[in-house]
Design a protein around this motif. Structure first.
Motif, short mmCIF file in Angstrom:
data_model
loop_
_atom_site.label_atom_id
_atom_site.label_comp_id
_atom_site.label_asym_id
_atom_site.label_seq_id
_atom_site.Cartn_x
_atom_site.Cartn_y
_atom_site.Cartn_z
N GLY A 214 0.75 -1.31 -0.02
CA GLY A 214 -0.05 0.15 -0.05
C GLY A 214 0.82 1.27 -0.07
O GLY A 214 0.25 2.33 0.03
N ILE A 215 2.24 1.06 -0.11
CA ILE A 215 2.89 2.22 -0.10
C ILE A 215 3.17 3.04 -1.36
O ILE A 215 3.11 2.22 -2.57
CB ILE A 215 4.39 2.04 0.35
N ASP A 216 2.90 4.30 -1.66
CA ASP A 216 2.86 5.14 -2.87
C ASP A 216 3.72 6.23 -2.76
O ASP A 216 3.00 7.31 -2.56
CB ASP A 216 1.41 5.22 -3.75
N LEU A 217 5.01 6.23 -2.83
CA LEU A 217 5.82 7.60 -2.74
C LEU A 217 6.22 7.67 -4.27
O LEU A 217 7.12 6.68 -4.85
CB LEU A 217 7.15 7.12 -1.95
N PRO A 218 5.73 8.68 -4.95
CA PRO A 218 5.87 8.78 -6.23
C PRO A 218 7.02 9.18 -6.97
O PRO A 218 7.24 9.30 -8.18
CB PRO A 218 4.59 9.89 -6.85
N SER A 219 7.94 9.76 -5.95
CA SER A 219 9.05 10.48 -6.68
C SER A 219 10.16 10.30 -5.60
O SER A 219 10.12 10.04 -4.48
CB SER A 219 8.75 11.97 -6.87
N ALA A 220 11.70 10.52 -6.17
CA ALA A 220 12.68 10.67 -5.15
C ALA A 220 12.59 11.79 -4.19
O ALA A 220 11.94 12.66 -4.54
CB ALA A 220 14.20 10.43 -5.97
N GLY A 221 13.35 11.39 -3.15
CA GLY A 221 13.40 12.75 -2.33
C GLY A 221 13.25 12.35 -0.92
O GLY A 221 13.47 10.84 -0.75
N THR A 222 13.13 13.14 0.10
CA THR A 222 12.88 12.69 1.49
C THR A 222 11.45 12.95 1.84
O THR A 222 10.84 14.07 1.69
CB THR A 222 14.06 13.50 2.41
N TRP A 223 10.90 11.67 2.44
CA TRP A 223 9.71 11.88 2.81
C TRP A 223 9.21 11.49 4.47
O TRP A 223 10.26 10.85 5.11
CB TRP A 223 8.69 10.64 2.14
N THR A 224 8.48 12.00 4.86
CA THR A 224 8.14 11.98 6.50
C THR A 224 6.86 11.06 6.63
O THR A 224 5.86 11.16 6.02
CB THR A 224 8.02 13.19 7.29
N LEU A 225 7.34 9.82 7.07
CA LEU A 225 6.28 8.79 7.15
C LEU A 225 6.10 8.58 8.50
O LEU A 225 6.86 8.50 9.49
CB LEU A 225 6.88 7.48 6.56
N GLN A 226 4.69 8.30 8.71
CA GLN A 226 4.40 7.98 10.24
C GLN A 226 2.99 6.98 10.16
O GLN A 226 2.24 6.93 9.00
CB GLN A 226 4.01 9.00 11.05
N GLY A 227 2.49 6.46 11.11
CA GLY A 227 1.27 5.62 11.19
C GLY A 227 1.31 4.53 10.29
O GLY A 227 2.27 3.87 9.77
N PHE A 228 0.03 4.45 9.30
CA PHE A 228 -0.03 3.15 8.31
C PHE A 228 1.05 3.57 7.16
O PHE A 228 1.35 2.52 6.53
CB PHE A 228 -1.41 3.38 7.61
N ASP A 229 1.55 4.90 7.05
CA ASP A 229 2.53 5.03 5.81
C ASP A 229 3.78 4.44 6.39
O ASP A 229 4.44 3.62 5.50
CB ASP A 229 2.51 6.55 5.66
N ALA A 230 4.34 4.69 7.40
CA ALA A 230 5.48 3.99 7.97
C ALA A 230 5.31 2.68 8.07
O ALA A 230 6.43 1.72 7.66
CB ALA A 230 5.83 4.55 9.37
N LEU A 231 4.24 1.77 8.49
CA LEU A 231 3.87 0.48 8.27
C LEU A 231 4.25 -0.01 6.85
O LEU A 231 4.85 -1.01 6.61
CB LEU A 231 2.60 0.27 8.91
N ALA A 232 3.36 0.65 5.84
CA ALA A 232 3.35 0.10 4.54
C ALA A 232 4.95 0.21 3.87
O ALA A 232 5.29 -0.72 2.98
CB ALA A 232 2.63 1.05 3.53
N PHE A 233 5.68 1.18 4.27
CA PHE A 233 6.98 1.52 3.75
C PHE A 233 8.14 0.34 4.29
O PHE A 233 8.60 -0.36 3.49
CB PHE A 233 7.58 2.87 4.10
N LEU A 234 8.02 0.03 5.59
CA LEU A 234 8.95 -0.77 6.07
C LEU A 234 8.39 -2.29 5.77
O LEU A 234 9.44 -3.16 5.84
CB LEU A 234 8.58 -0.62 7.67
N ARG A 235 7.21 -2.51 5.32
CA ARG A 235 6.82 -4.04 5.15
C ARG A 235 7.18 -4.17 3.57
O ARG A 235 7.11 -5.29 3.16
CB ARG A 235 5.51 -4.60 5.76
N SER A 236 7.38 -3.17 2.63
CA SER A 236 7.40 -3.33 1.25
C SER A 236 8.49 -4.09 0.89
O SER A 236 9.64 -3.82 1.31
CB SER A 236 7.49 -1.78 0.86
N ARG A 237 8.19 -5.10 0.30
CA ARG A 237 9.24 -5.81 -0.62
C ARG A 237 9.33 -5.57 -1.98
O ARG A 237 10.69 -5.36 -2.65
CB ARG A 237 9.18 -7.31 -0.22
#
Length: 413
Positions: A214-237
């Motif tokens: 469920g993670i969708d970071l559309p471009s390169a750069g530095t993103w601030t993630l928390q909650g479900f977004d942090a969860l989605a990023f960390l489990r992304s394979r």
């Protein structure tokens, strides 16, 4: 509601047009197969925060913690606050259980340890190494409450066979290290902790898009993630590296190193309101071994960890490879020569160094951040920490990882 934002120059901007991981996108059962490496950061927050929270509410917070006994607890309680001497090992586990996880989604009933992190603090308390063991690493399993011994099984079945005590025995057998303390955190704990700390900045070198997590970071750069977004990023394979669990660990280390820098650099330890929120979120979603759950132990360990310089905190992958056959088909096969060298150095309390290839070739998990701040812009050192670096390091060829002081980017798939 979790917030997804992107850093542009020196400012944080809310990316209103960028898709954000929501509850509905995370309810697919297949999407929850991996718990996050954020467990390491979550428990680190508890430890570091403990020294400041102790004077306020740490004794009340203890009542929130679910406690379980492991073998090490039979040796009696650790020393009082501030008197912990020597080295120690902490096993940090992330569980995929749905028990008590209302609103998380998914129908699986299995209880697996999908994140396994072993933190070793050297006897001189000047360095630490965090070893991430991929969930699909094939290992021998000991005899536990609900099964075993067994060979040719992935390590993430240990929790199913006997809970946290079985996971401790499994990692002790694999590494040859005695584990004094252990902790487990759930999905809701990951979400609550990332919200309490106010998000973590992660750098990516290109779009990180993974419909499975469920993670969708559309471009390169530095993103601030928390909650479900942090969860989605960390489990992304599928969105990072080569799409493997090994690549995901490299990406998770990007997150964890940024988290550690935030804890040490932005006034978190002096913000009592934030500390209380962090500690409350952690203790409501955590299980600790009996001695680890003692407030005086948490504070003693916090004082030790707080004084270790960032450059002496190393995060590495347990050496493994994919593409094997037989019992290793579709799994991770240990690279025993590198693993043996790693744990021999840890047993000897030799600080671990990393060579120029530590990031390169790590299944595309992470790479140096070309826009990292100059040394003058690095995190401000803790004034109470020792400035003395670890004297000599042991560099192990083939070992992948980074240290907490290094700014890195997650490599997109």
């Amino acid at each position: 509601m979790s917030e997804l934002s992107k850093r542009s120059g020196g400012d944080i901007q809310v990316a209103g047009a960028a898709p954000v991981a929501r509850h509905g996108r995370l309810k697919r059962s297949a999407a929850w197969k991996a718990v996050l490496a954020f467990v390491g950061g979550a428990l680190a927050v508890v430890l570091v925060a403990g020294s400041s929270v102790a004077a306020i509410t740490v004794w009340q917070l203890q009542n929130n913690i679910d406690v379980v006994a492991i073998d090490a607890d039979q040796h009696g309680p650790p020393p009082p606050i501030g008197e912990y001497e020597g080295g120690f090992n902490i096993l940090l586990i992330g569980s995929d259980t749905r028990d008590g996880q209302d609103g998380i989604g998914g129908k699986e009933t299995a209880v697996l340890n999908d994140v396994n992190m072993l933190l070793h603090v050297a006897a001189d308390q000047k360095s630490a190494v965090l070893v991430s063991i991929p969930r699909d690493t094939v290992v021998p399993l000991p005899r536990c409450e609900h099964g075993g011994p067994a060979t040719g099984e992935p390590i993430n079945t240990a929790l199913y066979y006997g809970g946290l005590p079985c996971a401790v025995l499994t990692v002790q057998n694999l590494t040859g290290l005695d584990i004094q303390f252990a902790g487990l955190i759930t999905f809701k704990g990951v979400i609550a902790m990332s919200d309490a700390i106010g998000g973590v900045d992660v750098c990516i070198d290109g779009p990180v898009v993974d419909p499975y997590s469920g993670i969708d970071l559309p471009s390169a750069g530095t993103w601030t993630l928390q909650g479900f977004d942090a969860l989605a990023f960390l489990r992304s394979r599928h969105g990072v590296g080569d799409g493997s669990d090994l690549g995901r660990i490299g990406s998770q280390q990007v997150f964890l190193s940024s988290l550690v820098r935030k804890l040490k650099s932005d006034g978190t330890l002096t913000d009592l309101g934030k500390l209380y929120s962090i500690a409350l979120a952690a203790t409501q979603n955590i299980q600790l071994s009996a001695n680890f759950a003692r407030p005086d132990t948490l504070v003693s360990i916090a004082l030790v960890l707080k004084n270790i310089p960032l450059e002496n905190i190393v995060m590495v992958q347990y050496p493994g490879k994919t593409g094997g056959d037989g019992i290793f088909t579709g799994k991770v096969e240990p690279v025993k020569s590198v693993a043996n060298a790693l744990f021999a150095a840890i047993k000897a309390d030799q600080p671990i160094g990393l060579d120029a290839n530590a990031l390169e070739g790590a299944h595309g998990g992470s790479a140096l951040d070309p826009n990292a701040p100059a040394p003058t812009g690095s995190p401000t050192p803790d004034p109470t920490a020792s400035a003395e670096p670890a004297t000599e390091t042991t560099v192990i060829p083939g070992l992948k990882g980074q240290n907490a002081a290094t700014y890195t980017c997650s490599v997109h798939n």
